[in-house]
Design an enzyme around this catalytic site. Structure first.
Site, short mmCIF file in Angstrom:
data_model
loop_
_atom_site.label_atom_id
_atom_site.label_comp_id
_atom_site.label_asym_id
_atom_site.label_seq_id
_atom_site.Cartn_x
_atom_site.Cartn_y
_atom_site.Cartn_z
N HIS A 194 33.05 -9.89 -39.05
CA HIS A 194 31.89 -10.08 -38.17
C HIS A 194 32.37 -10.72 -36.89
O HIS A 194 33.20 -11.63 -36.91
CB HIS A 194 30.84 -10.98 -38.84
CG HIS A 194 29.53 -10.99 -38.13
ND1 HIS A 194 29.31 -11.77 -37.02
CD2 HIS A 194 28.38 -10.30 -38.34
CE1 HIS A 194 28.08 -11.58 -36.59
NE2 HIS A 194 27.49 -10.70 -37.37
N LYS A 668 16.77 -0.93 -38.57
CA LYS A 668 16.77 -0.50 -37.17
C LYS A 668 15.93 0.76 -37.00
O LYS A 668 15.26 0.95 -35.99
CB LYS A 668 18.22 -0.24 -36.71
CG LYS A 668 18.35 0.13 -35.23
CD LYS A 668 19.75 -0.11 -34.73
CE LYS A 668 20.71 0.91 -35.24
NZ LYS A 668 20.66 2.18 -34.49
#
Length: 1021
Positions: A194, A668
């Site tokens: 990440h 999303k």
């Protein structure tokens, strides 16, 4: 004097959020804050400290922006020199890091105390007689409601082994069911990289040193308070050392000066194994054994490998061109080297402990025979140590073992060198371990000899646990690639051979399946000898070949999983199977395969079609045979075995299909509520499809750290899964952004692992029937549909939304920053949302304090449902919240996210980052978002009957409030730096730059604010 210039009180004192039980935490936070301010006074002078106080006055103690005029704020922020802004951003970022450390230390301390109390309670309960009650059939819903929804269960005690097994005993869960579940218990946690987790090891070590100092300070303060004193030299010394550590940290560069490579990310991610997990996982197994024995002494414990870790770092090539076959090989070598070093360190400790002499202790003949074989094979060791250890057989045996480990490590280092690798493949080396199993056998030989003479060695047992769990690979490396990449490779191969009447991707789905099945049944190679292909096709072919090389060198355990992201059709899976056949991973003669092909269903449409796709795959004899371990494992009617089989080692367990469900892209695509409901439905439907074929499922949850990507407390999330879909097996991604909060300290790591394991056992044995109540499901279907319409109405149908997103969030800058090896988009050349990866999508909304993906649309859906029958439906939703784990999980996550939203600071991003000509239309978008926020917040509070957000979780409420206030100034600083950076970019495009600072300096400032806000929010993308 302006109130803006007046000094403020301590942040900790300002916020009255501490209960009496949190006095230790409050004291510790106040101490660290005072030291932080004192260090800044010395290092930077009173000017910076006064600036920080003025910036903190921008918001109230509760974290909301005050009524200070926009002009005053802008004058203060915009008037700062870049160096001043950067120093302020660094100071606030350091503050967040320090309070994160204190909170983690407090959590670890609290968990240790809770564990001791729970252990004592369980011991008391097990000494008392429990009235026998009989439950016919499955455990009833009413009993579950009393025991697990209501009752005396508290957040502090639930989730531990010493709480779980007495509960199972009290509920009269049949021991046979418990044993069956323990035998198949399989929990896999997969680390991913990440961008916000790229923290230097130097900083990590400083964080760990501060924790150790705080622990020492605790002991010193407890000691002098116990003696009635007010202070001690030990406590004063610890405070002085803490001050020195903070000063050294302030003078240390927290940012790398280079874009991290994939191998850098491997190093950062595996850091947690090296520091914590190699010791924590054996301890987890021991805890489970102890708790099980206390309640069910006649039951067998699960194998030590019931909880394992995996990694995507170095194997996930979806959208990351830097993950090459060579990088995957280097990753495997790096992992092996790390665990071998751990074992070598253990050898020294064991040699110190295992000192029995032949004068005083007997040994068995098999150990003496083993020493004689070692003498013949390694005479140098014998000549060197035989006299020293002539009466100490264990130490002599350990010396031979250590030498083999050193030889294995040295060979592994040479394998990492491409120039030496081929030579190593062509010769057989002596006196090395080819696998962890060989090493384990030698340790078992020592253990048996000790036991036969009445001895035991905990250090040896611990090492054996480690070898069983980690082997020589440390962790399993998952491969992942997007489906279109395989289709493109197949098309180029078919075009080169001219074997199809038209391009492969122009075939219908039925035509693709027919052709792929035919190719999968022939032994004829499809890919020509040599390297006739270039670019992505060659990379795809070599990736599967590399997977085979890895299995040959490191064993099947190094990599068994190949994930296909964006799986849309049956052909997506068969394409990988065909490429696996060409790489020697699949034998068409026997239909045996050495990898698990894992479809990843991400969008809502894909989740809805997942059952149909898997049904079609299970119906294919060759695919079903591959799951079973070969045609010979199927019934006679399904056998169709060609001759001349290859040698393929089959996977265990057989008849297991792993399926991954994606939270990020479905969110999303469709919004939070719709995404979670579609995943919930898909799991039930997939279980129904697999059952008639005799296939077991292991569902792989692609959760992010943030709520918008499926994040949140793992314990509640696992309990919220549909009944009958876990069955002791689960696989979950652990995103890089949450690794520090979960695995940086030993007790924290154990707590997270124990609660996850407890939840899997609890959900498997005590699943309720709430998920199967049709009227409830119909209501959720309606709510999900309404939420999806509202979400897509803003994200995909509001004409100004994309421009709004690109202007008022830091997404353009996040895409430029050197903080990750992976590009922000899956494919270049498109600027819309379809190619944008979920991490930067969520990351951007979090930085600007909208956190929009995690809640937008929920309020509209609930409001429309309540409008139908206001009183009756509100009562129903409250009942759902109390009784239905899935619904409670959804509402709780939304509530947590809403508590972190700050529309005042979000509005500042809109006003300051919008171009003048866009501001009017962007204000319309903001008003729409703002209206939905207040609608959602009010309805959530009405359902939960809370006065304030997070009233049911005071610890989390305290943590959020503690941060909210100080994040606000960082937001203003970020906006100022983004404005300057964008002005620089505009001037650069015009060809004339009149700027005092370089782009690199401005980007560095922006990155510091991004890291600071990320540390303050704790979960970002």
């Amino acid at each position: 004097m302006s109130p803006l210039l007046e000094s403020s009180q301590s942040i900790v004192e300002d916020v009255n959020i501490f209960s009496t039980s949190d006095l230790f935490l409050r004291h510790c936070l106040k101490l660290v804050e005072d030291l932080w301010e004192a260090v800044l006074q010395v290092e930077c002078g009173p000017e910076l400290v006064n600036l920080l106080k003025r910036l903190r006055k921008i918001c109230s103690p509760e974290g909301q922006v005050t009524d200070i005029t926009e002009t005053s704020i802008n004058e203060l922020i915009e008037g700062l020199e870049l160096n001043e802004a950067i120093r302020a951003a660094r100071a606030f970022a350091l503050y967040f890091q320090l309070i994160n450390i204190v909170e983690q230390h407090y959590e670890q301390r609290d968990q240790q105390l809770t564990r001791r109390a729970t252990y004592q309670d369980s011991e008391i309960e097990n000494t008392q007689e429990t009235p026998e009650t009989t439950i016919n059939g499955s455990i009833g819903v009413n009993l579950l409601e009393k025991s697990f929804v209501g009752g005396d269960t508290t957040q502090e005690t639930a989730g531990t082994f010493h709480w779980l097994f007495p509960q199972l005993k009290q509920l009269n869960v049949p021991p046979q069911q418990i044993q069956r579940l323990l035998d198949q218990l399989d929990i896999r946690l997969v680390f991913t990289a990440h961008p916000t987790e790229i923290v230097r090891h130097t900083i990590r070590r400083k964080q760990r040193r501060i924790v150790n100092i705080l622990r020492r300070l605790d002991r010193a303060e407890e000691a002098f308070r116990g003696m009635g004193l007010t202070s001690s030299w030990e406590a004063q010394s610890a405070k002085e050392q803490l001050t020195e550590e903070i000063r050294l940290w302030w003078r240390t560069d927290e940012l790398h000066q280079f874009k991290p490579s994939v191998l850098d990310e491997v190093d950062y991610t595996l850091h947690y194994f090296n520091e914590v997990l190699c010791e924590a996982l054996p301890e987890l197994s021991k805890r489970l054994q102890q708790a099980l024995k206390a309640s069910f002494p006649w039951l067998r414990s699960p194998t030590s490998t019931f909880c394992r870790f995996g990694s995507w770092v170095g194997g996930d090539r979806d959208g990351n061109p830097f993950v090459t076959p060579e990088v995957s090989w280097q990753t495997a070598c790096y992992q092996r080297n790390m665990i071998l070093k751990k074992y070598l360190d253990r050898m020294f400790e064991l040699s110190e402990v295992l000192s029995p002499s032949l004068h005083w202790s007997n040994v068995s003949q098999d150990l003496l025979d083993s020493l004689e074989r070692d003498r013949v094979k390694m005479p140098d060791i014998y000549d060197e140590l035989a006299i020293r250890y002539r009466q100490e057989p264990y130490r002599l045996k350990l010396a031979y073992i250590q030498k083999r480990l050193e030889n294995t490590r040295d060979r592994n280092n040479r394998l990492a060198n491409p120039e030496q690798r081929q030579l190593l493949f062509e010769k057989t080396e002596q006196n090395i371990y080819r696998s962890g199993a060989e090493f384990w056998e030698e340790l078992q030989l020592i253990k048996r000899n000790l036991e036969e003479t009445g001895l035991n060695c905990q250090e040896l047992d611990h090492l054996i646990f480690q070898v069983e769990i980690f082997g020589f690979n440390l962790t399993q490396l998952d491969f992942r690639q997007e489906s279109s990449t395989h289709a493109e490779a197949i098309e180029e191969i078919a075009k080169y051979l001219n074997i199809l009447p038209k391009p492969y991707r122009q075939l219908s789905e039925a035509e693709k399946i027919n052709w792929l099945v035919q190719e999968l049944q022939t032994r004829r190679p499809l890919i020509p000898m040599g390297k006739p292909f270039e670019g992505k096709t060659d990379e795809t072919i070599e990736t599967l070949r590399m997977l085979r090389y890895l299995q040959e060198e490191f064993g099947l355990e190094i990599c068994q999983t190949y994930i296909i992201s964006m799986t849309n059709d049956v052909s997506d899976v068969l394409e990988v199977l065909l490429l696996a056949k060409e790489a020697g991973l699949y034998d068409p003669a026997t239909s045996s395969i050495s990898i698990r092909i894992v479809p990843l269903f991400e969008t809502v449409d894909d989740l809805r079609r997942a059952p149909e796709i898997m049904e079609a795959l299970f119906a294919l004899p060759l695919y079903r045979a591959a799951l079973a371990g070969g045609y010979d494992k199927l019934s006679e009617s399904q056998k169709n075995i060609p001759s001349h089989p290859m040698t393929i080692v089959t996977l265990h367990p057989t008849d297991l299909q792993e399926i991954m469900v994606g939270y990020s892209d479905s969110n999303k695509d469709s919004g939070f509520l719709s995404s979670n409901w579609e995943i919930h439905k898909a799991q039930k439907a997939l279980q129904s499809v697999a059952q008639p074929y005799g296939v077991d499922l292991r569902l792989f949850h692609g959760r992010g750290g943030s709520v918008g990507r499926g994040g949140g407390p793992a314990y509640a999330a696992i309990l919220a899964q549909p009944a009958g879909t876990i069955n002791g097996r689960i696989k979950i991604t652990e995103q890089g952004e949450v690794l520090a909060s979960k695995y940086s300290l030993p007790e924290l790591a154990l707590y997270n692992l124990e609660t996850a394991t407890t939840a899997v056992i609890q959900a498997s044995l005590l699943g309720s029937g709430f998920d199967d109540i049709d009227p409830w499901n119909e209501i959720m279907e309606e709510l999900a549909s309404l939420a999806r319409q509202a979400y897509r109405g803003l994200i995909y149908e509001q004409p100004d939304f994309l421009d709004f997103f690109l202007s008022v969030t830091p997404i353009p800058e996040i895409s430029q920053l050197q903080i990750s090896s992976r590009p922000a988009r899956r494919k270049s050349g498109k600027g819309d949302l379809s190619t944008l990866r979920a991490i930067p999508w969520v990351f951007s909304w979090t930085q600007s304090r909208f956190l929009l993906p995690a809640w937008y649309g929920v309020g509209t859906a609930l409001e429309k449902f309540l409008e139908q029958e206001p009183e009756e439906n509100l009562t129903l939703l409250r009942y759902f919240y109390l009784k239905w784990p899935f619904f409670k999980m959804v509402i709780s996550k939304v509530e947590m996210t809403l508590s972190k939203v700050d529309l005042e600071i979000a509005h500042h991003y809109v006003r300051e980052l919008s171009k003048p000509e866009d501001l009017e239309r962007f204000e319309v978008v903001f008003a729409q978002i703002s209206e939905e926020y207040y609608r959602t917040r009010d309805i959530i509070l009405n359902i939960t009957t809370h006065q304030r957000l997070l009233d049911s979780d005071p610890s989390l409420q305290r943590s959020v409030q503690l941060r909210n206030g100080t994040i606000v100034p960082l937001g203003f600083l970020q906006v100022s730096l983004l404005k300057r950076l964008r002005q620089y970019t505009q001037q650069a495009e015009s060809g004339v730059v009149h700027f005092r600072y370089s782009k690199e300096e401005l980007l560095r400032g922006a990155l510091l604010t991004i890291n600071g806000i990320a540390a303050g929010m704790r979960n970002t993308g």
